[in-house]
Design an enzyme around this catalytic site. Sequence first.
Site, PDB file in Angstrom:
ATOM      1  N   ASP A 235      -5.173   5.447  -7.980  1.00 58.22           N
ATOM      2  CA  ASP A 235      -3.728   5.671  -8.089  1.00 58.22           C
ATOM      3  C   ASP A 235      -3.028   4.319  -8.016  1.00 58.22           C
ATOM      4  O   ASP A 235      -3.000   3.679  -6.960  1.00 58.22           O
ATOM      5  CB  ASP A 235      -3.231   6.584  -6.965  1.00 58.22           C
ATOM      6  N   LEU A 236      -2.472   3.874  -9.111  1.00 60.22           N
ATOM      7  CA  LEU A 236      -1.923   2.532  -9.236  1.00 60.22           C
ATOM      8  C   LEU A 236      -0.900   2.231  -8.146  1.00 60.22           C
ATOM      9  O   LEU A 236       0.106   2.935  -8.010  1.00 60.22           O
ATOM     10  CB  LEU A 236      -1.284   2.357 -10.616  1.00 60.22           C
ATOM     11  N   ASP A 237      -1.167   1.166  -7.374  1.00 58.82           N
ATOM     12  CA  ASP A 237      -0.261   0.661  -6.342  1.00 58.82           C
ATOM     13  C   ASP A 237       0.101   1.708  -5.294  1.00 58.82           C
ATOM     14  O   ASP A 237       1.166   1.652  -4.682  1.00 58.82           O
ATOM     15  CB  ASP A 237       1.025   0.101  -6.974  1.00 58.82           C
ATOM     16  N   GLU A 238      -0.780   2.667  -5.069  1.00 52.55           N
ATOM     17  CA  GLU A 238      -0.510   3.707  -4.079  1.00 52.55           C
ATOM     18  C   GLU A 238      -1.629   3.825  -3.049  1.00 52.55           C
ATOM     19  O   GLU A 238      -1.719   4.816  -2.330  1.00 52.55           O
ATOM     20  CB  GLU A 238      -0.282   5.054  -4.777  1.00 52.55           C
TER      21      GLU A 238
END
Length: 293
Positions: A235-238
């Site tokens: 999950d991108l940047d999460e």
Amino acid sequence: MSDREYVLTLSCPDSRGIVAGVANLLNGHGCNITESQQYGDHYTGRFFLRVQFLAEPMAGSGNGDDVVTEEVLRGAVAALAGDFDMEWELWRCSVRPRMLVMVSKFGHCLNDLLYRQRSGLLDIDIAAVVSNHPDLEFLARSYDLDFHHLPVRRETKAEQEARLLELVDSYNVDLVVLARYMQVLSEDLCAKLPGKIINIHHSFLPSFKGARPYHQAQARGVKLIGATAHYVTADLDEGPIIEQEVSRVDHTHTPEQMTAIGRDLESLALARAVNWHAQRRVLLNGGKTVVFR
């Protein structure tokens, strides 16, 4: 750092007797606890513990070299872990983790990590630098580090990531750090290195994605800018957050001034996250972290 000094970290369902069990185990094997931190999460029902200890000669042995071995310690902890359904890890403090740094064209975070490592301010060894651009090869070479230029194109991304994994293996790397590496890692790569990739993200709240984030922030009149260091997931940047740093700004700050402030914040937050990881102070707790500072 002594070869006889260790760090034990663990997590398990919270219950009575965990701390006593660990303390009795270490005491029974001639170990002296030098630092201990614990946390019970009321919301998840999980218990977390970090213990740093020194293995000392057994009482009455008359032999200064008669200390418990790592193998014996691991066996004892494994037995205790079965009683409490523990997830645990044990490290020698004298063995410094090895890190691979990935970077694109912005060199401030890389430069800061290199300086801190050479100055003894970072408890980690930088093994090599990888970049999808050749621009920062001079910086890596100035620290006598190997530099690997691995350009990324959509049609060759899988091959580039396969080469990256080869480097992780060949350098015996424990941690990959994205020091403003401006490429998205594939879900497959993230799955192969869980909890072993740290990224620095150039925002706190609100999050401005895409190009020129500080120009976007200035246009929106933000009052706080910041940076977030986190573990990388699909999950991108999460991913789970390790550290955040912020600075107050106002209407007088230009985008260029915000960019300069932001780069300092990014460097500081990333350095802290890397060092805490290297010292085994960060434990995963589902989608968040427990950080024993």
